[in-house]
Scaffold this motif. Structure first.
Motif, PDB file in Angstrom:
ATOM      1  N   CYS A  22       0.627  -1.307  -0.034  1.00  0.00           N
ATOM      2  CA  CYS A  22       0.207   0.112   0.097  1.00  0.00           C
ATOM      3  C   CYS A  22       0.960   1.655   0.349  1.00  0.00           C
ATOM      4  O   CYS A  22       0.271   2.320   0.125  1.00  0.00           O
ATOM      5  N   GLY A  55      -2.815   6.807   3.160  1.00  0.00           N
ATOM      6  CA  GLY A  55      -2.393   8.599   2.920  1.00  0.00           C
ATOM      7  C   GLY A  55      -3.317   9.373   1.701  1.00  0.00           C
ATOM      8  O   GLY A  55      -3.095  10.690   1.388  1.00  0.00           O
ATOM      9  N   SER A  96      -4.702   6.846  -0.114  1.00  0.00           N
ATOM     10  CA  SER A  96      -5.353   5.248  -1.420  1.00  0.00           C
ATOM     11  C   SER A  96      -6.270   5.251  -1.770  1.00  0.00           C
ATOM     12  O   SER A  96      -6.697   3.882  -2.528  1.00  0.00           O
TER      13      SER A  96
HETATM   14  N1  UNU Z   1      -1.415   3.661   2.053  1.00  0.00           N
HETATM   15  C1  UNU Z   1      -1.434   5.563   1.501  1.00  0.00           C
HETATM   16  O1  UNU Z   1      -2.734   6.107   1.815  1.00  0.00           O
HETATM   17  C2  UNU Z   1      -0.358   6.073   0.906  1.00  0.00           C
HETATM   18  C3  UNU Z   1      -1.042   6.782  -0.747  1.00  0.00           C
HETATM   19  C4  UNU Z   1       0.210   6.797  -0.809  1.00  0.00           C
HETATM   20  C5  UNU Z   1       1.458   6.875  -1.009  1.00  0.00           C
HETATM   21  C6  UNU Z   1       1.978   6.394   0.247  1.00  0.00           C
HETATM   22  C7  UNU Z   1       0.844   5.951   0.518  1.00  0.00           C
END
Ligand code: UNU
Length: 525
Positions: free
Chosen positions: A145, A193, A195
């Motif tokens: 992820c 973050g 995703s």
């Molecule tokens: N897991 C997340 O939300 C993520 C998104 C974008 C970059 C890194 C992590």
């Protein structure tokens, strides 16, 4: 399993690893005490602890042939039919490849979990099946992820249904591409973050990061328990509301992220076509100062103007700490990812709840055998995140968490005056996928491009519900508008999205998919 007997040498190595200097007497005492600890482990092998139930029969699962997987968005196909009736009766569902379904391989997009097959259904899986959903497969996810572009999965690139030469976004890349292309009706992603919202924005669908703790994360592979969320992805706001209604709510203390037992509202019944009385705050810090990217901003501002036409009052608001969200995110994801997901083998969570004992073994083995095969963003967390924690003792992790509390208060204060905050979800459209022989540096720059998460990551740290709403196209590619609401006001952000959809047309449709009829537009914008 059979435990290895404890030896004096093993105790000596463990003492060294813990930074302890022990003489032979002390080591022998540890050896004696250790017999009791080993015996306790053996007794735990004699009984079984809580295991979530598996309620519906399932046949086999398989990785589809390339010809049946044009976007490479399916990691695995399966067919698990739930109850005959329910709020999701007849709907096909795809799940991100870090949500456990008993008997169906779960890879986390990574070599780390290769060969892992869960023996239980996550709470959200049971809820989908109990309400009539039919799980038709698992959507490709980025490596553990940790990527905002669809370039890092051990299963390969995922292609954007709008333009197959482009990224689908990440890390719920597969589910977004499947829902957008019509390969399934709805899906569940995860967002630590951005995703859920990044791929939703870049594939032109709805995707909600719910209020922190609203939807149980139980059983799903964590990055850091303070930012882990799972949530619904759909082509219409109504579908999104239905899926949220099904998966939201307390699951009896199995997920330490859940602190409240408040009842789940009937989100579907909160929908309507008027926004009279609604106050919308346009968040200044969410828009870019860079002229080159202004087409995305303009598209979002045009959608905001449509909110006004439905009776909403629009005001400009500012949260100066928003620009620190990325710094909070960097510290928490790298160090938390290193501590909880990697060193913690996927179970390094604080607090009471259900722990996946099997994934711990698989991840530990995977780390020992396959660490060199992980994508660079995972290695980045392991090395730099581990380094920061070791050298500064978690000081900057703690500072990031404490700044997140102030950031939350700043949004909360704005949300006393306005009902929702609005900003672009991602300030760029989907980038082109690189060539298959692209360098690791090129892939990693795409995966970790700060532009992707600059806006989304803030709400992982503050816990506010944040929804991507398709807002139109720039050069034929989808642009998303993000609506953030008060804690627990997931229904409000969905209602705003639905009113917009109802009055100003459905989301645009990628090539090769017919428009949905469920929410027929009253008028085209
Ligand atoms: N897991 C997340 O939300 C993520 C998104 C974008 C970059 C890194 C992590």
């Amino acid at each position: 399993m059979t435990l290895a007997p404890l030896s004096l040498d093993a105790v000596r190595r463990a003492a060294e690893n813990a930074g302890l200097t022990m003489d032979d007497d002390e080591l022998r005492m540890m050896l004696t005490l250790g017999q009791g600890a080993l015996r306790a482990c053996e007794r735990l092998d004699e009984v079984s602890g809580h295991q979530p139930p598996v309620r519906y029969p399932r046949a086999g699962s398989q990785r589809p042939d390339a010809k049946d997987n044009p976007l490479n968005a399916w990691a695995v196909r399966c067919d698990v039919r739930g109850a005959a009736t329910g709020r999701l009766a007849g709907r096909t569902v795809a799940l991100k490849d870090m949500i456990p379904v008993a008997g169906v391989p779960m890879g986390g997009g990574s070599r780390l979990l290769r060969g892992h097959t869960p023996s239980y259904d996550a709470t959200i899986v049971t809820r989908v099946l109990d309400d009539g959903g039919r799980i038709t497969g698992i959507g490709t996810t980025e490596d553990l992820c940790l990527s905002g572009a669809s370039v890092s999965s051990a299963d390969g690139f995922v292609r954007n249904p709008w333009d197959t030469s482009r990224s689908a976004g990440g890390s719920s890349s597969g589910v977004a591409a499947l829902v957008a292309s019509g390969a399934c009706d709805i899906g569940i992603g995860a967002d630590q973050g951005g995703s859920i919202r990044i791929p939703a924005a870049q594939c032109g669908i709805y995707g909600l990061k719910p209020t922190y703790g609203l939807v149980p994360y139980t059983g799903c592979l964590p990055i850091d328990p303070s930012v882990d969320h799972v949530g619904p992805m759909a082509r219409t706001a109504r579908d999104l509301a239905a899926l949220l209604e099904v998966i939201a709510g307390f699951d009896g203390g199995l997920d330490p992220r859940q602190r409240s037992q408040t009842a789940v509202p009937a989100y579907g019944e909160m929908l309507g076509d008027s926004l009279r009385g609604l106050r919308v705050g346009v968040l200044a810090e969410g828009f870019t100062a860079d002229e080159a990217q202004s087409a995305v901003d303009e598209t979002v501002r045009a959608r905001v103007a449509l909110l006004a036409s439905l009776g909403a009052e629009i005001v400009d608001v500012s949260a100066p700490l928003h620009s620190y969200a990325m710094d909070i995110h960097s510290s928490v994801l790298l160090q938390g990812g290193a501590q909880f997901m990697l060193k913690g083998n996927g179970i390094g969570l604080p607090g009471k709840g259900f722990y996946d004992a099997e994934v711990a073994l698989t991840a530990a083995r995977g780390r020992a055998l396959h660490s060199d095969l992980l994508f660079a963003s995972v290695k980045y967390a392991a090395t730099v995140g581990g380094h920061l924690w070791d050298v500064y003792g978690g000081h900057y992790y703690a500072k990031a968490q404490n700044l997140a509390i102030r950031l939350r208060h700043q949004y909360d204060q704005l949300l006393e005056d306005v009902d929702v905050l609005v900003l672009p979800t991602v300030r760029t459209t989907a980038p082109p996928l690189p060539d298959a022989d692209a360098s690791v540096v090129e892939l990693t720059e795409l995966a970790l491009d700060p532009e992707l998460i600059a806006n989304t990551c803030a709400f992982n740290h503050t816990g506010h519900p944040a929804l991507n709403v398709p807002a139109g196209l720039v050069d034929g590619l989808p642009v998303g508008m993000m609506l953030a609401g008060r804690h627990g006001d997931d229904g409000v952000v969905i209602r705003v999205a639905h009113a917009l959809e109802l009055n100003h047309g459905l989301a645009d449709v990628p090539p090769g998919r017919a428009a949905d009829s469920a929410d027929a537009p009253l008028a085209r914008a």
